[in-house]
Design a protein around this motif. Sequence first.
Motif, PDB file in Angstrom:
ATOM      1  N   ARG A 241       0.817  -1.210   0.000  1.00 27.80           N
ATOM      2  CA  ARG A 241       0.000   0.000   0.000  1.00 27.80           C
ATOM      3  C   ARG A 241       0.855   1.266   0.000  1.00 27.80           C
ATOM      4  O   ARG A 241       0.334   2.363  -0.127  1.00 27.80           O
ATOM      5  N   TRP A 242       2.152   1.083   0.175  1.00 26.87           N
ATOM      6  CA  TRP A 242       3.069   2.222   0.160  1.00 26.87           C
ATOM      7  C   TRP A 242       3.927   2.209  -1.092  1.00 26.87           C
ATOM      8  O   TRP A 242       5.018   2.767  -1.112  1.00 26.87           O
ATOM      9  N   SER A 243       3.458   1.596  -2.145  1.00 31.44           N
ATOM     10  CA  SER A 243       4.241   1.507  -3.367  1.00 31.44           C
ATOM     11  C   SER A 243       4.697   2.870  -3.824  1.00 31.44           C
ATOM     12  O   SER A 243       3.903   3.829  -3.882  1.00 31.44           O
ATOM     13  N   ALA A 244       5.988   2.952  -4.160  1.00 29.54           N
ATOM     14  CA  ALA A 244       6.525   4.215  -4.664  1.00 29.54           C
ATOM     15  C   ALA A 244       5.981   4.471  -6.060  1.00 29.54           C
ATOM     16  O   ALA A 244       5.928   3.582  -6.897  1.00 29.54           O
ATOM     17  N   LEU A 245       5.579   5.694  -6.321  1.00 30.72           N
ATOM     18  CA  LEU A 245       5.107   6.077  -7.635  1.00 30.72           C
ATOM     19  C   LEU A 245       6.265   6.567  -8.486  1.00 30.72           C
ATOM     20  O   LEU A 245       7.332   6.907  -7.979  1.00 30.72           O
ATOM     21  N   SER A 246       6.050   6.620  -9.770  1.00 29.95           N
ATOM     22  CA  SER A 246       7.099   7.068 -10.685  1.00 29.95           C
ATOM     23  C   SER A 246       7.197   8.593 -10.668  1.00 29.95           C
ATOM     24  O   SER A 246       6.518   9.273  -9.910  1.00 29.95           O
ATOM     25  N   ILE A 247       8.019   9.134 -11.557  1.00 29.17           N
ATOM     26  CA  ILE A 247       8.170  10.586 -11.619  1.00 29.17           C
ATOM     27  C   ILE A 247       6.876  11.259 -12.068  1.00 29.17           C
ATOM     28  O   ILE A 247       6.730  12.468 -11.938  1.00 29.17           O
ATOM     29  N   ASP A 248       5.954  10.460 -12.577  1.00 36.62           N
ATOM     30  CA  ASP A 248       4.672  11.021 -12.977  1.00 36.62           C
ATOM     31  C   ASP A 248       3.634  10.863 -11.875  1.00 36.62           C
ATOM     32  O   ASP A 248       2.432  10.813 -12.130  1.00 36.62           O
ATOM     33  N   ASP A 249       4.106  10.772 -10.596  1.00 38.87           N
ATOM     34  CA  ASP A 249       3.185  10.481  -9.508  1.00 38.87           C
ATOM     35  C   ASP A 249       2.093  11.524  -9.368  1.00 38.87           C
ATOM     36  O   ASP A 249       0.972  11.211  -8.993  1.00 38.87           O
ATOM     37  N   ASN A 250       2.369  12.782  -9.700  1.00 37.56           N
ATOM     38  CA  ASN A 250       1.335  13.807  -9.572  1.00 37.56           C
ATOM     39  C   ASN A 250       0.155  13.528 -10.482  1.00 37.56           C
ATOM     40  O   ASN A 250      -0.982  13.867 -10.173  1.00 37.56           O
ATOM     41  N   GLU A 251       0.445  12.909 -11.617  1.00 39.32           N
ATOM     42  CA  GLU A 251      -0.626  12.634 -12.570  1.00 39.32           C
ATOM     43  C   GLU A 251      -1.623  11.652 -11.989  1.00 39.32           C
ATOM     44  O   GLU A 251      -2.835  11.857 -12.080  1.00 39.32           O
ATOM     45  N   ILE A 252      -1.138  10.577 -11.342  1.00 43.04           N
ATOM     46  CA  ILE A 252      -2.078   9.615 -10.784  1.00 43.04           C
ATOM     47  C   ILE A 252      -2.719  10.137  -9.508  1.00 43.04           C
ATOM     48  O   ILE A 252      -3.875   9.878  -9.219  1.00 43.04           O
TER      49      ILE A 252
END
Length: 327
Positions: A241-252
């Motif tokens: 549940r704490w998976s790191a998001l990519s550099i596009d994390d703001n998009e999701i």
Amino acid sequence: MKHLYILFTFITSVSFAQLTPPPELQSYYTDVDFSLSGNSLYTDLATETIAAHSPFLTYSQRHDYLYDADEDLSNTSNVVLIYSGESRNENEYLSGSNPYPTQTFNTEHVYPRSLLDNSNAEADLHLLRTCDINVNSNRGNDPFIAGSGTYSSTGSAWYPGDDWRGDVARIVLYVNLRYNESFTDVGSLSLFLQWNVDDPVSPIEDQRNTIISGAQGNRNPFIDNPYIATVIWGGTAAENRWSALSIDDNEIKNISIYPNPVKDNFVYFSSTQNLEVIIYNILGKQVLIENVSNSKKYINVSNLNKGIYLLKLKSDQGTITKKLIKQ
């Protein structure tokens, strides 16, 4: 006598996904080194869980908190009962001091009270659940066993039901971490690890974790992130549940759903990404799965009953969870 148990032996080449608590939990887990794994992470996390446990409640004080913790998210006057999943008026708890004329549920120790070595554990809200009186009696002190479908008694063992096996697993994992209680008295570690994978965290588990931490200070880390169990004991990977998001994390993170609450049959998504949409009810049971794309930015929820749901959105950029209310 304190039980002894064996943790999985780790192979040094095994690597795990990064564990980074979200901002709202970073202050709580500030003393836990999540770069560790196996016994080292277990010890670090146990130390934090024990240290944060304050105050120690008495068993009679459970009435002050348990019914808020188990509150039906769709009806705040009711509680949801473990195993049967029924919603009952919160005043129907069994007690000689309860003046309410109808008393239909009592307190289930998911890890049986008679098997606990630590006297402080009997009043630990993390292992207490509201339960129908007859269902509680049928379960007794029986250990848990694999099964399928709804709750059932098999000889001298108990299957909690598909919708409750994850709840049970994460409670037992907590009891082992917090009190060093045996897995073998109530089932097996391999069974609980599998249930932790098969049945995701439900909204009511998150609610319980928040309310209980407010009452007694500590949290159940396996509710915060089931993947912690994988990093400690191995086995099939549970949800991180704490998976790191990519550099596009703001998009999701900025994906929005509307209308919410939804009153008709369709939920729409503002997103340029392809999404897999998975919906769970308050017990954590998957009730719908659909895909959203540029050519189809909605899902049909006409088959869902009124209530509160957990909506998990998966894309190439990561995973995010939102709450959905159907009126």
